[in-house]
Write an enzyme that holds these catalytic residues in place. Structure first.
Site, PDB file in Angstrom:
ATOM      1  N   ALA A  28      -4.654   7.356  -4.393  1.00 32.13           N
ATOM      2  CA  ALA A  28      -3.267   6.943  -4.621  1.00 32.13           C
ATOM      3  C   ALA A  28      -3.309   5.436  -4.878  1.00 32.13           C
ATOM      4  CB  ALA A  28      -2.416   7.270  -3.406  1.00 32.13           C
ATOM      5  N   SER A  36       0.847  -1.184   0.000  1.00 32.97           N
ATOM      6  CA  SER A  36       0.000   0.000   0.000  1.00 32.97           C
ATOM      7  C   SER A  36       0.886   1.238   0.000  1.00 32.97           C
ATOM      8  CB  SER A  36      -0.936  -0.024   1.214  1.00 32.97           C
ATOM      9  OG  SER A  36      -1.948   0.945   1.071  1.00 32.97           O
ATOM     10  N   ASN A  37       0.348   2.382   0.372  1.00 35.36           N
ATOM     11  CA  ASN A  37       1.129   3.617   0.449  1.00 35.36           C
ATOM     12  C   ASN A  37       0.543   4.505   1.534  1.00 35.36           C
ATOM     13  OD1 ASN A  37      -0.940   5.462  -0.744  1.00 35.36           O
ATOM     14  ND2 ASN A  37      -0.688   4.071  -2.465  1.00 35.36           N
ATOM     15  N   ALA A  38       1.163   5.675   1.728  1.00 40.56           N
ATOM     16  CA  ALA A  38       0.848   6.509   2.899  1.00 40.56           C
ATOM     17  C   ALA A  38      -0.311   7.484   2.673  1.00 40.56           C
ATOM     18  CB  ALA A  38       2.096   7.286   3.313  1.00 40.56           C
ATOM     19  N   SER A  39      -1.065   7.321   1.605  1.00 40.94           N
ATOM     20  CA  SER A  39      -2.185   8.258   1.372  1.00 40.94           C
ATOM     21  C   SER A  39      -3.163   8.226   2.549  1.00 40.94           C
ATOM     22  CB  SER A  39      -2.910   7.853   0.080  1.00 40.94           C
ATOM     23  OG  SER A  39      -4.132   8.555  -0.012  1.00 40.94           O
TER      24      SER A  39
END
Ligand code: C5P
Length: 217
Positions: free
Chosen positions: A89, A22-25
């Protein structure tokens, strides 16, 4: 009043039943866009990945987890939308295979095979007709804003968007940021450093202006 689809937040791409990419959005920009659109009197559907922030009351919310789920939800909502604003994102890749359960850790390095996810906003733009499609371009800070704008304009063209909101990657998870709005024909509009709420209001106003222009032309 327009019917506005907003994608927001990260996606999660599960390797097995426990681990994911995943990512930090944070989803804050997407939720701010939804609030701004509701405040301006529009109908809003928010297709949102796993986020902590509360979506605004009044939006129709479709929670999703993976990019493929986000794509399916966004495409079904887009059928009856006037405007799409893609602030999600989306994870660029997903594991080629998802294992069941939680496979135990093996000693030594391991290899994960990833396959690219579909570009959701480009897919919407490819069948937009008179609808307006706006994307975001979050670019690396080290390259600086002029370079970020050039990359954003490239995305505007390649994805066939009507506008792109360029911002620098230090905006991720933060309450404010530097935003530049780029349209096909107009000059770049650099907003002063603003909270996401104020920036969101301007993005919604721009999308609505473009939509109204399309209706009267
Ligand atoms: O190519 P990049 O990820 O920088 O593009 C950003 C824009 O495209 C954002 O509006 C984002 O929501 C959208 N996007 C998408 N699906 C993807 C990747 C990006 O809708 N797979």
């Amino acid at each position: 009043m327009a019917s506005i689809l907003i994608t927001a937040g990260p996606t999660r791409e599960y390797l097995d039943d426990v681990r994911f990419l995943s990512n930090a959005s944070s989803g804050r920009m997407g939720c701010a866009l939804a609030r701004a659109a509701l405040d301006a009197g529009h109908a809003v559907t928010l297709v949102v990945g796993p986020v902590e922030v509360e979506p605004p009351v009044g939006a129709s919310v479709m929670p999703v987890v993976s990019a493929l789920q986000m794509q399916a939800a966004a495409e079904s909502v887009f059928e009856n939308a006037d405007i799409a604003i893609a602030a999600a994102a989306v994870s660029d890749w997903r594991p080629a295979e998802r294992a069941a359960g939680k496979p135990p850790r093996a000693p030594g390095p391991t290899t994960l095979v990833l396959v690219p996810n579909p570009d959701i906003v480009a897919g919407l733009a490819a069948k937009k007709g008179r609808r307006v499609v706006v994307g975001f371009a979050l670019e690396s800070t080290s390259a600086g804003m002029p370079r970020a704008i050039a990359r954003g304009r490239e995305k505007l063209r390649k994805k066939d968007l009507d506008a792109v909101v360029v911002n620098l990657h230090d905006t991720i998870g933060s309450g404010d940021g530097e935003f530049v709005l780029c349209t096909r024909d107009g000059p770049d509009e650099a907003l002063p450093r603003l909270g996401k709420e104020q920036a969101a209001a301007r993005v919604v106003a721009l999308a609505t202006e473009l939509w109204n222009k399309g209706r009267t032309s």
